[in-house]
Design an enzyme around this catalytic site. Sequence first.
Site, PDB file in Angstrom:
ATOM      1  N   ARG A   1       0.945  -1.073  -0.051  1.00  0.00           N
ATOM      2  CA  ARG A   1       0.069  -0.046  -0.164  1.00  0.00           C
ATOM      3  C   ARG A   1       0.907   1.231  -0.101  1.00  0.00           C
ATOM      4  O   ARG A   1       2.036   1.071   0.455  1.00  0.00           O
ATOM      5  CB  ARG A   1      -0.941   0.088   1.414  1.00  0.00           C
ATOM      6  CG  ARG A   1      -2.054  -0.922   1.284  1.00  0.00           C
ATOM      7  CD  ARG A   1      -3.180  -0.714   0.399  1.00  0.00           C
ATOM      8  NE  ARG A   1      -4.226  -1.844   0.593  1.00  0.00           N
ATOM      9  CZ  ARG A   1      -3.953  -2.829  -0.043  1.00  0.00           C
ATOM     10  NH1 ARG A   1      -2.958  -3.452  -1.026  1.00  0.00           N
ATOM     11  NH2 ARG A   1      -5.201  -3.831   0.094  1.00  0.00           N
TER      12      ARG A   1
ATOM     13  N   ASN B   1      11.743   5.837  -1.917  1.00  0.00           N
ATOM     14  CA  ASN B   1      12.058   6.725  -0.934  1.00  0.00           C
ATOM     15  C   ASN B   1      11.131   7.022   0.067  1.00  0.00           C
ATOM     16  O   ASN B   1      11.533   7.239   1.217  1.00  0.00           O
ATOM     17  CB  ASN B   1      12.069   8.080  -1.878  1.00  0.00           C
ATOM     18  CG  ASN B   1      13.281   8.082  -2.703  1.00  0.00           C
ATOM     19  OD1 ASN B   1      14.166   7.570  -2.253  1.00  0.00           O
ATOM     20  ND2 ASN B   1      13.293   8.650  -4.032  1.00  0.00           N
TER      21      ASN B   1
ATOM     22  N   ASP C   1      11.580   3.421 -10.593  1.00  0.00           N
ATOM     23  CA  ASP C   1      12.110   4.903 -10.884  1.00  0.00           C
ATOM     24  C   ASP C   1      13.690   5.066 -10.646  1.00  0.00           C
ATOM     25  O   ASP C   1      14.175   5.917 -11.192  1.00  0.00           O
ATOM     26  CB  ASP C   1      11.521   5.822  -9.935  1.00  0.00           C
ATOM     27  CG  ASP C   1       9.932   5.820 -10.282  1.00  0.00           C
ATOM     28  OD1 ASP C   1       9.551   5.511 -11.285  1.00  0.00           O
ATOM     29  OD2 ASP C   1       9.216   6.532  -9.319  1.00  0.00           O
TER      30      ASP C   1
ATOM     31  N   ARG D   1       3.928   8.616 -38.749  1.00  0.00           N
ATOM     32  CA  ARG D   1       3.461   9.445 -37.499  1.00  0.00           C
ATOM     33  C   ARG D   1       4.355   9.837 -36.539  1.00  0.00           C
ATOM     34  O   ARG D   1       5.544   9.316 -36.318  1.00  0.00           O
ATOM     35  CB  ARG D   1       2.367   8.637 -36.742  1.00  0.00           C
ATOM     36  CG  ARG D   1       1.151   8.471 -37.466  1.00  0.00           C
ATOM     37  CD  ARG D   1       0.211   7.448 -36.794  1.00  0.00           C
ATOM     38  NE  ARG D   1      -1.108   7.399 -37.459  1.00  0.00           N
ATOM     39  CZ  ARG D   1      -2.141   6.529 -37.304  1.00  0.00           C
ATOM     40  NH1 ARG D   1      -1.574   5.396 -36.535  1.00  0.00           N
ATOM     41  NH2 ARG D   1      -3.161   6.715 -37.721  1.00  0.00           N
TER      42      ARG D   1
ATOM     43  N   GLY E   1       7.691   7.728 -14.117  1.00  0.00           N
ATOM     44  CA  GLY E   1       8.654   8.484 -13.413  1.00  0.00           C
ATOM     45  C   GLY E   1       8.175   9.998 -13.448  1.00  0.00           C
ATOM     46  O   GLY E   1       8.278  10.711 -14.234  1.00  0.00           O
TER      47      GLY E   1
ATOM     48  N   GLU F   1       6.349  10.757 -17.399  1.00  0.00           N
ATOM     49  CA  GLU F   1       5.069  11.478 -17.115  1.00  0.00           C
ATOM     50  C   GLU F   1       5.259  12.605 -16.270  1.00  0.00           C
ATOM     51  O   GLU F   1       4.339  13.522 -16.278  1.00  0.00           O
ATOM     52  CB  GLU F   1       4.631  10.269 -16.200  1.00  0.00           C
ATOM     53  CG  GLU F   1       5.019   9.926 -14.830  1.00  0.00           C
ATOM     54  CD  GLU F   1       4.239   9.191 -13.973  1.00  0.00           C
ATOM     55  OE1 GLU F   1       4.901   8.156 -13.248  1.00  0.00           O
ATOM     56  OE2 GLU F   1       2.981   9.220 -13.899  1.00  0.00           O
TER      57      GLU F   1
ATOM     58  N   ARG G   1       5.261  -1.832 -14.534  1.00  0.00           N
ATOM     59  CA  ARG G   1       5.389  -2.422 -13.245  1.00  0.00           C
ATOM     60  C   ARG G   1       4.920  -3.903 -12.774  1.00  0.00           C
ATOM     61  O   ARG G   1       5.340  -4.427 -11.897  1.00  0.00           O
ATOM     62  CB  ARG G   1       4.800  -1.555 -12.117  1.00  0.00           C
ATOM     63  CG  ARG G   1       5.242  -0.291 -11.980  1.00  0.00           C
ATOM     64  CD  ARG G   1       5.398   0.061 -10.420  1.00  0.00           C
ATOM     65  NE  ARG G   1       4.044  -0.145  -9.797  1.00  0.00           N
ATOM     66  CZ  ARG G   1       3.280   0.853  -9.318  1.00  0.00           C
ATOM     67  NH1 ARG G   1       3.447   2.232  -9.531  1.00  0.00           N
ATOM     68  NH2 ARG G   1       2.231   0.450  -8.642  1.00  0.00           N
TER      69      ARG G   1
HETATM   70  O1  F6P Z   1       7.052   5.007  -7.951  1.00  0.00           O
HETATM   71  C1  F6P Z   1       6.848   4.009  -8.912  1.00  0.00           C
HETATM   72  C2  F6P Z   1       5.772   4.788  -9.949  1.00  0.00           C
HETATM   73  O2  F6P Z   1       5.285   3.597 -10.817  1.00  0.00           O
HETATM   74  C3  F6P Z   1       6.122   5.890 -10.436  1.00  0.00           C
HETATM   75  O3  F6P Z   1       7.030   5.746 -11.782  1.00  0.00           O
HETATM   76  C4  F6P Z   1       4.783   6.535 -10.842  1.00  0.00           C
HETATM   77  O4  F6P Z   1       4.739   8.096 -10.903  1.00  0.00           O
HETATM   78  C5  F6P Z   1       3.806   5.859  -9.696  1.00  0.00           C
HETATM   79  O5  F6P Z   1       4.680   4.880  -9.008  1.00  0.00           O
HETATM   80  C6  F6P Z   1       2.573   5.779 -10.053  1.00  0.00           C
HETATM   81  O6  F6P Z   1       1.943   5.346  -8.774  1.00  0.00           O
HETATM   82  P1  F6P Z   1       0.488   4.532  -8.566  1.00  0.00           P
HETATM   83  O7  F6P Z   1       0.827   3.054  -8.908  1.00  0.00           O
HETATM   84  O8  F6P Z   1       0.159   4.821  -7.175  1.00  0.00           O
HETATM   85  O9  F6P Z   1      -0.392   5.172  -9.624  1.00  0.00           O
END
Ligand code: F6P
Length: 357
Positions: free
Chosen positions: A73, A112, A136, A171, A179, A231, A284
């Site tokens: 979480r 972090n 990240d 295109r 990130g 992002e 992820r």
């Molecule tokens: O910290 C990892 C990460 O995937 C970041 O790259 C991204 O900004 C964030 O988590 C997205 O968070 P969530 O899964 O809470 O949407």
Amino acid sequence: MKRRIGILTSGGDCPGLNACIRGVARASYSQFDAEIIGIQDGYAGLINGDYKEMKESDFSGILTLGGTILGTRRTPFRNMRVIGEDQVDKVKEMKKNYKKMKLDCLITLGGNGTHKTANLLSEEGLNVIGLPKTIDNDIWGTDVTFGFHTAVDIATDVIDRIHTTAASHGRCMVIEIMGNKAGWLTLYSGIAGGADVILLPEIPYDPSIVAKAIERRAENGKDFSIIAVAEGAMTINEAKMKKKERAAFRAETNFSGIANRLAAELQNMVGVEARAVVPGHVQRGGTPSAYDRMLSTVFGVHAARLIKEERYGQAVAMIGNTVGHNPLSEIAGKTKFVPENAQAVLAARKMGISLGD
Ligand code: F6P
């Protein structure tokens, strides 16, 4: 020698968490009399007392498994000392449950935010060891985090696949890579995928410079372009704004993500047909790469060594190609951003890749 070890995974998940849990467990079981308590859903489980005694067999068959068998979480560090409507004193509860579980130490796998709370608990007198996970790659004090290289592989595969369709249609494809604060993933996958433009949160961009890069390609006979944008990237104008101001500006201008906005802008400015692609959490998911399985395992084994030697208040790290550790107090609260003189940044510039600045 007997050790009762609590283990949790916190923050956003990533490939390699289970491999790392397995590394800690197997190296502990084989070196000392270990009892392992799995704490469910990160710090939330530590606060709520949601945990279970694990058996050695619980750590079998998980090396290649994505996600985390313990659940995770986001329990923001900034709220840890805040008592909310539920009147729960989170720090007090975590300490109480640590005692209730009769732990000798707590192992936290996270990024972090997780490390900041790990340090807080360490300052509160608990024996804590942090392990560095995040796609990240932005944890201070370690050359690399586990999960990062798998995400680079996935993002690169996305760029490769987009490449062929971009070329067929002539295109401009804008691919948004995860990130929010740090651009490591975009930088590495952008270079690996042969992107023409790479935009990072650390290097604010000018949309007209991006447009020029695309026009230059067209002049050289290339009617398609690939843009890898983090992002968390922002324009030079947005970078001048305070965080709240930027959020308000984006809300007013119906911002729907950096790739969407940039694709629309380029379509207008250059007249090229543009599309935005947002692979999102695909980056992820799934099984860790061979490299991340290895990295997670050796990190886990190092944590077991620290447990054996009772060296707590540490964060495991890769330091100059050697697995080691840093005091949590020295790394917590710091972010490893992409420096402007990073070798990969300089290499990208020398290759003629536009960084939008
Ligand atoms: O910290 C990892 C990460 O995937 C970041 O790259 C991204 O900004 C964030 O988590 C997205 O968070 P969530 O899964 O809470 O949407």
